[in-house]
Design an enzyme around this catalytic site. Structure first.
Site, PDB file in Angstrom:
ATOM      1  CE  LYS A 229      -1.791   2.656   3.037  1.00 38.85           C
ATOM      2  NZ  LYS A 229      -1.606   3.886   2.232  1.00 38.85           N
TER       3      LYS A 229
ATOM      4  CD  GLU B 207      13.524   0.729   8.776  1.00 39.47           C
ATOM      5  OE1 GLU B 207      14.035   1.700   9.361  1.00 39.47           O
ATOM      6  OE2 GLU B 207      14.123  -0.352   8.621  1.00 39.47           O
TER       7      GLU B 207
ATOM      8  CB  CYS C 172      13.134   8.996   8.307  1.00 36.30           C
ATOM      9  SG  CYS C 172      14.016   7.894   7.229  1.00 36.30           S
TER      10      CYS C 172
ATOM     11  CD  GLU D 138      10.522  12.822  11.427  1.00 35.99           C
ATOM     12  OE1 GLU D 138       9.384  12.468  11.796  1.00 35.99           O
ATOM     13  OE2 GLU D 138      11.252  12.101  10.724  1.00 35.99           O
TER      14      GLU D 138
HETATM   15  P1  NAD Z   1       2.576   8.483   7.721  1.00 43.27           P
HETATM   16  O1  NAD Z   1       2.793   7.672   8.943  1.00 43.27           O
HETATM   17  O2  NAD Z   1       1.540   9.550   7.773  1.00 43.27           O
HETATM   18  O3  NAD Z   1       2.177   7.556   6.491  1.00 43.27           O
HETATM   19  C1  NAD Z   1       2.980   6.497   6.024  1.00 43.27           C
HETATM   20  C2  NAD Z   1       2.105   5.506   5.292  1.00 43.27           C
HETATM   21  O4  NAD Z   1       1.183   4.942   6.201  1.00 43.27           O
HETATM   22  C3  NAD Z   1       1.248   6.089   4.174  1.00 43.27           C
HETATM   23  O5  NAD Z   1       1.141   5.127   3.146  1.00 43.27           O
HETATM   24  C4  NAD Z   1      -0.106   6.275   4.833  1.00 43.27           C
HETATM   25  O6  NAD Z   1      -1.174   6.229   3.907  1.00 43.27           O
HETATM   26  C5  NAD Z   1      -0.136   5.042   5.712  1.00 43.27           C
HETATM   27  N1  NAD Z   1      -1.022   5.083   6.867  1.00 43.27           N
HETATM   28  C6  NAD Z   1      -1.364   6.128   7.656  1.00 43.27           C
HETATM   29  N2  NAD Z   1      -2.203   5.707   8.641  1.00 43.27           N
HETATM   30  C7  NAD Z   1      -2.385   4.369   8.452  1.00 43.27           C
HETATM   31  C8  NAD Z   1      -3.133   3.351   9.135  1.00 43.27           C
HETATM   32  N3  NAD Z   1      -3.875   3.620  10.213  1.00 43.27           N
HETATM   33  N4  NAD Z   1      -3.095   2.095   8.649  1.00 43.27           N
HETATM   34  C9  NAD Z   1      -2.345   1.800   7.570  1.00 43.27           C
HETATM   35  N5  NAD Z   1      -1.627   2.696   6.891  1.00 43.27           N
HETATM   36  C10 NAD Z   1      -1.643   3.973   7.329  1.00 43.27           C
HETATM   37  O7  NAD Z   1       3.994   9.066   7.335  1.00 43.27           O
HETATM   38  P2  NAD Z   1       4.365  10.004   6.097  1.00 43.27           P
HETATM   39  O8  NAD Z   1       3.891  11.384   6.412  1.00 43.27           O
HETATM   40  O9  NAD Z   1       3.945   9.396   4.803  1.00 43.27           O
HETATM   41  O10 NAD Z   1       5.955   9.926   6.151  1.00 43.27           O
HETATM   42  C11 NAD Z   1       6.687  10.723   7.002  1.00 43.27           C
HETATM   43  C12 NAD Z   1       7.131   9.951   8.234  1.00 43.27           C
HETATM   44  O11 NAD Z   1       7.745   8.738   7.844  1.00 43.27           O
HETATM   45  C13 NAD Z   1       8.168  10.693   9.040  1.00 43.27           C
HETATM   46  O12 NAD Z   1       7.924  10.547  10.417  1.00 43.27           O
HETATM   47  C14 NAD Z   1       9.462   9.973   8.674  1.00 43.27           C
HETATM   48  O13 NAD Z   1      10.468  10.069   9.641  1.00 43.27           O
HETATM   49  C15 NAD Z   1       8.996   8.587   8.496  1.00 43.27           C
HETATM   50  N6  NAD Z   1       9.929   7.855   7.644  1.00 43.27           N
HETATM   51  C16 NAD Z   1      10.719   6.918   8.225  1.00 43.27           C
HETATM   52  C17 NAD Z   1      11.643   6.228   7.464  1.00 43.27           C
HETATM   53  C18 NAD Z   1      12.519   5.203   8.102  1.00 43.27           C
HETATM   54  O14 NAD Z   1      13.089   4.421   7.364  1.00 43.27           O
HETATM   55  N7  NAD Z   1      12.632   5.144   9.406  1.00 43.27           N
HETATM   56  C19 NAD Z   1      11.751   6.465   6.089  1.00 43.27           C
HETATM   57  C20 NAD Z   1      10.928   7.437   5.521  1.00 43.27           C
HETATM   58  C21 NAD Z   1      10.014   8.117   6.317  1.00 43.27           C
END
Ligand code: NAD
Length: 492
Positions: A185, A261, A295, A392
């Site tokens: 997804k 992650e 991130c 962040e």
């Molecule tokens: P997010 O958590 O809002 O969304 C990530 C994904 O999860 C998206 O596909 C979103 O549609 C989905 N999602 C949201 N709620 C969900 C639920 N209840 N059930 C299933 N899926 C759900 O994050 P974002 O805004 O897309 O990305 C930014 C964040 O991601 C930052 O905190 C960043 O640090 C983190 N990030 C971490 C890494 C890592 O490797 N540690 C890499 C990239 C980004």
């Protein structure tokens, strides 16, 4: 203080034509979830808004295809992954243009993401033929124990918008190498690159239903239904810590294997004995890659007092020279942020820090024009109590604090519940290792700002996550360890 300049937000028409040609080839529906170009606000596509029934149908299909896949030989899986890698490489330009169109990063960086993202496919094509396993002897000699690695089973992969190709391949490739079927997804903000990459996977010989892409506007309904399905055995998520916690609690119902992650709050430490040029270049890379929307972006920059004035001056000069604009313009070094909410967040964080005593040294102004632009900004003397020093940032603001001693720097660097990346700049080998050892993070960049690599086990400690992606450890995330105990005649 030099403000960044904004180039026209519409890119060269040739580049747009390449991106739009790829989008047309995806054969998407006319209605569904709207996908926008963050540089212009223009709608560029609609993607299917799948409901829970469709998501569960994807699980059923992937599960069925996965049974044959689990019986393939390591070499067969490796060959298919090699073919996928080659096809991705052959379509580097199409992929890069698509990434820039839906995510906004400059085309040169998008090409970099294609290199980085495809490296995982190549790595796991090579790793597939080394599934692991071993032999041990019982201490009393009464048994021989053989360990084997089996595919963990159907993996649900949930990815963020900031690296639309790399975050998908970093999960899909090890899952396939281990013998697992996949339901992926992608984020609704940037789904097109994943859809395209998976279409190329099928062209390369990945069985039709083995990797199913599910796009939906109701991500919580998706995870609640899918993670409760008994066919699913694994969830791998990259995104924010709050969503990760929700998924962990859902995963507990079905006792799923979890890789998480999550968010970061990376400290970057510059010591008096650092090479100034190297420290500034590394900080610029760690801060401005993807416009700070990473991130592992340098979030809290701690600089020792003896080098601080020179460092801040050089950093402000470098960030002030950034060219902000459409990712398709060849002169752009910083593209748009992902949406207008992100721009508002940058303004609020900077303003709050300045009200509490931070000093603006570059940027601060939002260039006018369509699109979600924010000029790279340097804030010096940021108070440790301000919101920008604690959350962040996820954008192009370099927030500098100053320190006196190594112990003080480490104490402040570790005073967070996050622990993904850390950075150390020093010319002393002793100090580099001593500081890296004491940083509570999963990875440390030493005198360098871009530590990620397919050969490295990427992941966090504390609330930044569980599990590792990339390297041999990344394959283990998709394997279960089993053992056979073979009775031995007593030698006593
Ligand atoms: P997010 O958590 O809002 O969304 C990530 C994904 O999860 C998206 O596909 C979103 O549609 C989905 N999602 C949201 N709620 C969900 C639920 N209840 N059930 C299933 N899926 C759900 O994050 P974002 O805004 O897309 O990305 C930014 C964040 O991601 C930052 O905190 C960043 O640090 C983190 N990030 C971490 C890494 C890592 O490797 N540690 C890499 C990239 C980004």
């Amino acid at each position: 203080m030099t403000d960044a300049t904004l180039l026209p937000s519409r890119g060269a028409s040739d580049a747009l034509a390449i991106a739009d040609g790829v989008i047309e080839s995806l054969a998407l529906p006319a209605d569904g979830i709207r996908v926008d170009d963050p540089a212009t606000g223009d709608e560029i596509a609609r993607i299917p808004d799948l409901d829970v029934d469709a998501a569960l149908d994807a699980v059923v299909r992937a599960d069925r295809a996965g049974r044959d896949w689990a019986r393939t030989t390591p070499r067969q899986r490796a060959d298919v992954l090699h073919a996928w890698w080659q096809l991705l490489i052959d379509h580097t330009e199409q992929l890069a243009h698509l990434i820039t169109r839906e995510m906004g990063k400059p085309l040169a960086e998008a090409r970099g993401e294609v290199k980085y993202g495809t490296d995982f496919v190549r790595w796991y094509a090579e790793e597939a033929v080394r599934p692991g396993g071993g032999f041990r002897e019982a201490p009393d000699g009464g048994a021989h124990i053989i360990t084997r690695r089996a595919p963990v089973g159907l993996a649900v992969l949930i990815t963020p918008w900031n690296f639309p190709l790399a975050m998908a391949t970093r999960k899909i490739a090890p899952a396939l190498a281990a013998g697992c079927p996949v339901v992926v997804k992608p984020a609704t903000l940037t789904p097109l690159t994943t859809i395209y990459a998976v279409q190329l996977a099928v062209q390369a010989g990945v069985p039709e239903d083995l990797v199913r892409v599910v796009t939906t506007s109701s991500s919580s309904a998706f995870s609640e239904a899918v993670l409760r399905d008994a066919r699913v055995r694994k969830v791998s998520f990259t995104g924010s810590t709050p969503v990760g916690k929700t998924l962990l609690s859902l995963a507990s119902e079905n006792v799923l294997r979890c890789s998480m992650e999550l968010g970061g709050n990376a400290p970057l430490l510059v010591f008096d004995d650092a090479d100034l040029e190297r420290a500034v270049a590394g900080t610029v890379a760690a801060k401005l890659r993807n416009g700070g929307q990473s991130c592992i972006a340098a979030n809290r920059i701690y600089v020792q007092e003896g080098i601080a004035d020179d460092f801040v001056e050089a950093l402000a000069e470098r960030l002030g020279q950034a060219t902000v604009g459409s990712g398709f313009d060849p002169e752009t070094t910083v593209g748009p942020l992902i949406d207008d909410r992100a721009v508002r967040q940058m303004r609020e964080l900077a303003q709050e820090a300045i009200e509490h005593g931070a000093v603006s040294r570059a940027g601060g102004a939002t260039p006018a024009g369509a699109g979600n632009f924010f000029a790279p900004t340097v804030l010096d003397h940021v108070p440790a109590s301000s919101r920008i020093a604690q959350s962040e940032i996820f954008g192009p603001i370099a927030a500098v604090q100053r320190f006196r001693t190594e112990d003080e720097a480490l104490e402040r660097a570790n005073a967070t519940e996050f622990g993904l990346a850390g950075y150390v700049f020093t010319e002393s080998l002793d100090r580099a290792f001593a500081v890296a050892d004491r940083l509570e993070t999963g990875l440390v960049g030493i005198n360098q700002g871009v530590p990620s690599n397919a050969a490295a086990p990427f992941g966090g400690v504390k609330q930044s996550g569980l599990g590792r992606e990339g390297s041999a450890e990344g394959l283990e995330e998709y394997q279960s360890i089993r053992f056979y105990n073979i009775a031995q005649r007593s030698r006593a």
